[in-house]
Design a protein around this motif. Structure first.
Motif, short mmCIF file in Angstrom:
data_model
loop_
_atom_site.label_atom_id
_atom_site.label_comp_id
_atom_site.label_asym_id
_atom_site.label_seq_id
_atom_site.Cartn_x
_atom_site.Cartn_y
_atom_site.Cartn_z
N VAL A 821 0.90 -1.22 0.03
CA VAL A 821 -0.11 0.20 -0.02
C VAL A 821 0.89 1.37 0.05
O VAL A 821 0.75 2.17 -0.92
N LEU A 822 1.89 1.23 0.93
CA LEU A 822 2.88 2.36 0.76
C LEU A 822 3.40 2.65 -0.52
O LEU A 822 3.74 3.69 -0.90
N SER A 823 3.76 1.55 -1.28
CA SER A 823 4.46 1.76 -2.56
C SER A 823 3.41 2.14 -3.64
O SER A 823 3.87 3.00 -4.27
N LEU A 824 2.23 1.50 -3.56
CA LEU A 824 1.27 2.11 -4.64
C LEU A 824 1.05 3.64 -4.19
O LEU A 824 0.82 4.46 -5.13
N ASN A 825 0.97 4.06 -3.10
CA ASN A 825 0.65 5.31 -2.68
C ASN A 825 1.59 6.35 -3.18
O ASN A 825 1.53 7.47 -3.43
N SER A 826 2.84 5.79 -3.31
CA SER A 826 3.97 6.60 -3.69
C SER A 826 4.46 6.37 -5.03
O SER A 826 5.57 6.91 -5.49
N TYR A 827 3.58 5.81 -5.95
CA TYR A 827 3.88 5.51 -7.11
C TYR A 827 5.12 4.63 -7.49
O TYR A 827 5.66 4.71 -8.83
N GLU A 828 5.34 3.81 -6.41
CA GLU A 828 6.63 3.10 -6.54
C GLU A 828 6.15 1.59 -6.94
O GLU A 828 6.20 0.76 -6.09
N PHE A 829 5.66 1.37 -8.34
CA PHE A 829 4.81 0.28 -8.54
C PHE A 829 5.81 -0.98 -8.65
O PHE A 829 5.32 -2.30 -8.13
N SER A 830 6.98 -0.94 -8.83
CA SER A 830 8.00 -2.12 -8.95
C SER A 830 8.20 -2.40 -7.50
O SER A 830 8.36 -3.88 -7.25
N ASP A 831 8.35 -1.75 -6.53
CA ASP A 831 8.43 -1.97 -5.30
C ASP A 831 7.22 -2.73 -4.80
O ASP A 831 7.21 -3.82 -3.86
N ALA A 832 5.87 -2.53 -5.36
CA ALA A 832 4.58 -3.06 -4.92
C ALA A 832 4.51 -4.47 -5.37
O ALA A 832 4.21 -5.25 -4.44
N THR A 833 5.18 -4.64 -6.53
CA THR A 833 4.92 -5.92 -7.20
C THR A 833 6.01 -6.74 -6.59
O THR A 833 5.78 -8.17 -6.25
N THR A 834 7.21 -6.32 -5.99
CA THR A 834 8.14 -7.14 -5.56
C THR A 834 7.70 -7.45 -3.98
O THR A 834 7.89 -8.88 -3.28
N SER A 835 6.82 -6.63 -3.42
CA SER A 835 6.14 -7.19 -2.01
C SER A 835 5.46 -7.96 -2.01
O SER A 835 5.32 -9.18 -1.27
N VAL A 836 4.46 -8.12 -3.27
CA VAL A 836 3.48 -9.20 -3.03
C VAL A 836 4.10 -10.42 -3.77
O VAL A 836 3.68 -11.33 -3.03
N CYS A 915 -14.29 -6.19 -3.77
CA CYS A 915 -14.15 -6.24 -2.59
C CYS A 915 -13.13 -5.35 -1.98
O CYS A 915 -12.62 -4.57 -2.84
N ASP A 916 -12.92 -5.10 -0.67
CA ASP A 916 -12.03 -4.15 0.09
C ASP A 916 -10.47 -4.86 -0.18
O ASP A 916 -10.04 -5.84 -0.15
N TYR A 917 -9.57 -3.72 -0.57
CA TYR A 917 -8.39 -3.97 -0.56
C TYR A 917 -7.69 -4.09 0.86
O TYR A 917 -8.14 -3.62 1.76
N PRO A 918 -6.80 -5.19 0.74
CA PRO A 918 -6.25 -5.65 2.27
C PRO A 918 -5.80 -4.23 3.04
O PRO A 918 -5.09 -3.57 2.29
N SER A 919 -5.75 -4.39 4.34
CA SER A 919 -5.15 -3.29 5.15
C SER A 919 -4.48 -3.95 6.36
O SER A 919 -5.18 -4.98 6.59
#
Length: 1096
Positions: A821-836, A915-919
């Motif tokens: 979520v933090l990565s998506l908020n900051s438009y760091e999409f590559s970091d988001a994919t790495t996390s998932v 559905c709700d995105y996980p938090s």
């Protein structure tokens, strides 16, 4: 040139299952029709009994199950009869085939019996996908990605509601050209934007993603012109403007917009109810209104400029005489030559020699310029030359600004209508402006009867020939020059004087600049930040924007020219004050009658059309209904983010900002995310001639090398280019491109976004993610096999009561959610994919699933409690993990989520995408458990390393192992995790030893986990003590090197005074650990030496 100083400035099974969930058992079931309003069976059954008392939900469910069981029983009976008949036939015929083992035969029969249980029934378009009774054993992109999209779209899941109380989040899709087909750049845009919009939609936003197409003036006109010539042998001039425009509309309706359908294949969750087109009625209204509003704010004037913007011109440097292929000319045209010729002087004063690279323009010369201080020509001040072809008198003028007396002959021919510099001279000296070219580049009547109708470069040859005949030709020489070429047509740019409408950009550019640069009131943010400087550079040096285009396809400029009966000059645009700007012809006529009351006049509309960027620049406004005060405009403007390529930062982004601020009263978006440009795996720009162009659909569906070659052959490459391109494809795709599916392609593209301003796309990486989808599929398939038929997920989960591995997986899931979520908020999409990816791959699949297997082995009653907790943790991980992954991989996550047991009753949602995105759940985070699992993982890695060294080919053999702990705390942790270590490291036994109490085990290879933990693996036979001692020696040498380096730092002069105390403490701790490890290895070396001596 009319400065519209708008000053703005400007997707046989007979079963009809609605859903299915179990991967391990063939028992089918139907879900409650109340949850599935699209179920035809349910609605049909109810409609057939209108007078019967409605069944309760429980009665309906029992009835469905009864009917399904009856069908299943009948089906099995039929199959049994068929098999008996087949066996009887084989017995009568005899069989020469070798006999199979009973086990293999049973397996084959089982496979035959259940085959259809693994195949999805056909789903009518738009209905919810009908899933197979059991999950297929292998992931198939084509099967998984079928049917879901049509259901999503028909269900309205993509639509936003202007009256919603949810906060809006809006993206406008950069409108692709109506002529376009999906290319890899579009796929990147789609992958990023759909990730954003799906995430925001799941996060509680009123998410709107608006689709649209651009009419693409030049590109579309060229396509239709070629079609006309190919099919009917006609030019647009042959059919006339009105008929030609009708032809373009017919082409658009028949062929245009293919790309929007292709975007569906990628899973783009666009709100198709709001689809628009820059030439549709509403968008055309917005364009007319914008032009009128801008016009009324300032004056305009006529300026000589090319009708093509400078940023649409590609320049090529020519060093010497060069032949170039020019569109519509059979023979190459010569450039890089300076031609000299003489003008005779009036009064028999001789001649004056001039030189030019465009000799044909001499037909429009109206003066000859010299430098006022050039003594060679001082006697010619005030004199005239005589044009050799039309006898026009050309004044000899003095101009110190233009003329360099040291260059050439020092005399310069002046053609005010066809050269920007000469235009300025013409204004300074009040010269005549004579246009000698038609809009299609031929000589008009002003060029003289001998040349009229000639294409300009044929006229060049004719003029030289005519000069030679008059003995006025003085030769030609090589001349270095820059040649301007149209970036779209590759034609040579020809400056002409024409009435052109310009947007005065100075003031609106300043507003757009301040919006990004004002620290106190910044309204616009660029991501990555490096493009802020580019923004500043562009806008500080902006020129007025020419919005006139000499085309027939596009928005006709809403300006009408009035020619009065008594006007001396009748040419269009001869008098600047004769223009009438209105939204339609009726309004223009009314205003003209008012303005020229009592006078006879004729009125004609400007034949030009508006620059395509003008209408696309209005897109964030016009797609929401502007200029009308619509509900959409009030709810969704300004939009939230613009995502596009950095190559159109000025072409499109800047113009949207300028127009949005001027006409919409605010920036059209608050963030601009500029994605990288895609190149091939070698870093080369994608080019048809290199054969490295990647079609996203070919990656999704797969294609053979022959198929790739066939695509090239269908293009327009010449034989040499075709051979080069095919060789390139053979090198890069020797086996073609494997079927990857949309999910894998999307995930790969989004993961690439960390590569700054360019992406070197390697298809093997996409193939890797497709293989990962298969691992994901099988992991979920295995996990779901551990959930019973009647499993009901708990309403809440309390990790504290769960086994160690369950507490750990939920804690790291929590962290993965937070980081994503933090990565998506900051438009760091590559970091988001790495996390998932890391959570699913390295934590859920590699560790958790393996760690809990003992709980499910043989239904051991000792593990009954752990088994139930593991089931709950499994279900939670699957459900939450799929939601976490969904924005990146929508198809496979929807399919797997729909198969989860109890998911509908738990979430009350029809689709994962709503559905709700996980938090993060605070109570799930457990740093202590994570620390302990880190120690377990390190222990397992060390044991696996030893296994790899010792077992070689017998890698599956289980060996006994030991852990020697240096203190009670570590021993306690390792003892509590014996089962996990035993399982993950594939051991036969595992024993925990405590230093000082227990001796190190003999006959073992060892590995140092850390300063407090060592692991030993028992070797069958004799241990290679020499190899072990060599390993120890190498480790001791390495430790000594680190010790010396650290001691040198600590003993340096001023260390105690200059180095912060916390760093000194860290260094002291590091040194103590190194000394402790060295001492351990020394003892191990002595132990091995002693064992070796004892064995002797």
């Amino acid at each position: 040139m009319v400065s519209l100083s708008l000053i703005l400035g400007l997707k046989h099974i007979t079963k009809t299952l609605t859903n299915a969930r179990r991967p391990s058992k063939p028992t089918p079931f139907l879900l409650d029709a109340a949850l599935f309003p699209h179920s035809h069976q349910s609605s049909a059954a109810m409609s057939q009994q209108p007078d019967t008392k409605p069944l309760t939900e429980e009665e309906l469910e029992r009835k469905k199950k009864k009917e399904e069981k009856a069908k299943e029983k009948e089906l099995k009976k039929q199959k049994a009869l068929e098999k008996a008949e087949l066996a009887k036939l084989k017995a009568q015929q005899g069989s020469n085939a070798p006999k199979k083992s009973a086990k293999k035969s049973a397996k084959r029969e089982a496979d035959d019996e259940n085959l259809e249980d693994f195949v999805d029934p056909e789903t009518p378009s738009g209905e919810k996908k009908r899933l197979s009774n059991q999950m297929a054993k292998q992931y198939s992109p084509a099967s998984v990605e079928k049917s879901w999209y049509a259901w999503w779209e028909k269900s309205g899941f993509f639509q936003a509601d202007a009256s919603s109380s949810k906060p809006p989040f809006v993206i406008v899709l950069p409108p692709p050209n109506v002529t376009g087909a999906l290319h890899i750049g579009h796929a990147l845009t789609c992958a990023i934007e759909d990730t954003i919009i799906r995430w925001r939609r799941m996060s509680g936003y009123n998410a709107l993603w608006v689709p649209g197409m651009d009419h693409a003036g030049i590109a579309t006109q060229v396509v239709v012109e070629k079609k006309l010539m190919r099919e009917r042998g006609l030019t647009r001039h042959d059919v006339g403007r009105e008929n030609f425009v009708n032809e373009v509309w017919k082409w658009k309706d028949e062929y245009g917009g293919t790309i929007l359908g292709q975007l569906r294949r990628l899973g783009a969750s666009l709100d198709w109810s709001r689809e628009c087109y820059t030439m549709d009625e509403k968008r055309s209204k917005a364009v007319m209104e914008a032009f009128n509003r801008l016009y009324k704010e300032v004056n305009w004037d006529c300026i000589l400029r090319t009708a093509i913007s400078d940023i649409e011109v590609d320049y090529t440097d020519i060093k010497e005489r060069t032949l170039l292929k020019v569109p519509s000319y059979e023979k190459p045209v010569e450039f890089g030559v300076l031609t000299s010729f003489a003008y005779p002087l009036e009064g028999e004063l001789g001649e004056i020699v001039v030189a030019t690279t465009r000799v044909e323009t001499m037909l429009g010369d109206t003066a000859i310029a010299i430098h006022p201080e050039d003594k060679r020509y001082s006697h010619l001040h005030g004199k005239f030359a005589i044009h050799p072809f039309n006898r026009r008198k050309l004044p000899i003028i003095c101009d110190a600004i233009l003329v360099d007396p040291t260059f050439g002959t020092g005399a310069v021919k002046i053609t005010p209508a066809h050269d920007p510099n000469d235009f300025e001279v013409g204004k300074r000296h009040n010269l005549e402006f004579i246009n000698i070219f038609t809009d299609d580049g031929k000589i008009n009547s002003n060029g003289g009867a001998d040349f009229v109708g000639m294409p300009r470069f044929k006229a060049r040859e004719a003029v030289i020939d005519a000069l030679q005949k008059k003995k006025l030709y003085r030769g030609a020489q090589n001349n270095e020059m820059r040649l301007g070429l149209c970036s779209r047509t590759n034609d040579v740019i020809e400056p002409m004087i024409k009435p052109q409408w310009y947007v005065s950009c100075s003031s609106i550019a300043k507003e757009a600049l301040d919006a990004a640069m004002d620290d106190q009131n910044r309204k616009l943010e660029f991501i990555p930040k490096q493009y802020t400087a580019e923004w500043k550079r562009w806008l500080e040096n902006i020129r007025d924007w020419c919005i006139s285009r000499q085309l027939w396809w596009g928005h006709r400029i809403p300006a009408w020219y009035v020619t009065l009966e008594d006007d001396e000059l009748k040419e269009l645009g001869a008098y600047n004050d004769h223009w009438i700007v209105a939204t339609n012809e009726e309004q223009a006529l009314a205003e003209a009658r008012k303005k020229y009351s009592g006078k006879k006049f004729e009125m004609s509309q400007d034949p030009d059309v508006l620059d395509t960027w003008f209408s696309s620049g209005l897109f964030p406004l016009s797609v929401l209904g502007w200029p009308d005060d619509t509900d959409d405009l009030k709810a969704f403007y300004p939009t939230s983010v613009l995502e596009t390529g950095h190559d159109i930062l000025f072409f499109w982004v800047a113009r949207m900002v300028m127009l949005g601020m001027k006409l919409g009263g605010d920036v059209p978006f608050s963030k601009v995310y500029l994605h990288p440009m895609i190149r091939d795996a070698h870093g080369r720009k994608m080019s048809k001639s290199l054969g490295n162009v990647i079609d996203p659909l070919e990656v999704i569906n797969g294609i053979s090398l022959e198929g790739l070659h066939k695509r090239l052959e269908g293009g327009n490459l010449d034989p040499n280019e075709l051979a080069t391109a095919k060789e390139g494809q053979r090198k890069d795709f020797p086996n073609g491109i494997a079927e990857c599916g949309a999910d894998a392609l999307r995930f790969a593209l989004v993961s690439y976004t960390a590569q700054s301003d360019k992406i070197n796309l390697d298809i093997l990486r996409v193939v890797g993610y497709r293989q990962w989808c298969n691992k994901l599929w099988n992991a979920v398939r295995f996990a779901m096999s551990k959930l019973p038929d009647d499993y009901t997920p708990p309403s809440t989960i309390n990790p504290e009561t769960m086994p160690f591995s369950c507490r750990w997986i939920l804690s790291v899931l929590n962290k993965a959610i937070l980081k994503t979520v933090l990565s998506l908020n900051s438009y760091e999409f590559s970091d988001a994919t790495t996390s998932v990816y890391s959570w699913w791959q390295y934590q859920f699949c590699d560790i958790f699933i393996e760690a809990i297997k003992p709980y499910f082995a043989g239904d051991n009653p000792a593990f009954s409690s752990e088994r139930k907790f593991a089931q709950d943790a499994l279900w939670a991980c699957l459900e939450i993990g799929l939601r976490l992954l969904h924005p990146f991989m929508p198809f496979v996550t929807e399919e797997l989520w729909q198969r989860l047991p109890g998911v509908k009753s738990h979430t009350k949602k029809e689709s994962i995408m709503i559905c709700d995105y996980p938090s993060p759940i605070e109570s799930w985070t457990n740093e202590r458990v994570e620390y302990e699992m880190d120690l377990v993982e390190s222990t397992v890695r060390s044991l696996r390393s030893l296994r790899a060294e010792l077992l070689a080919k017998q890698k599956n053999e289980r060996l006994p192992a030991f852990a020697l702990c240096q203190n009670d705390e570590v021993a306690k942790i390792i003892r509590s995790c014996e089962l996990e270590i035993l399982t993950l490291a594939t051991l036969s036994s595992f024993k925990v030893l405590l230093s000082g109490v227990d001796d190190a085990p003999a006959g073992c290879a060892f590995e140092n986990v850390n300063e407090n933990l060592k692991v030993y693996l028992k070797v069958h036979g004799t241990l290679n003590a020499e190899a072990e001692r060599e390993k120890i020696k190498n480790k001791m040498d390495e430790i000594l090197k680190h010790q010396e380096k650290l001691k040198k730092i600590i003993s340096a002069s001023g260390y105690q005074e200059k180095v912060p105390s916390h760093i000194q403490e860290e260094n002291a701790t590091k040194l103590a650990k190194l000394l402790q490890e060295f001492e351990f290895f020394k003892k191990e070396s002595d132990r091995l030496e002693s064992e070796s001596q004892h064995q002797k």
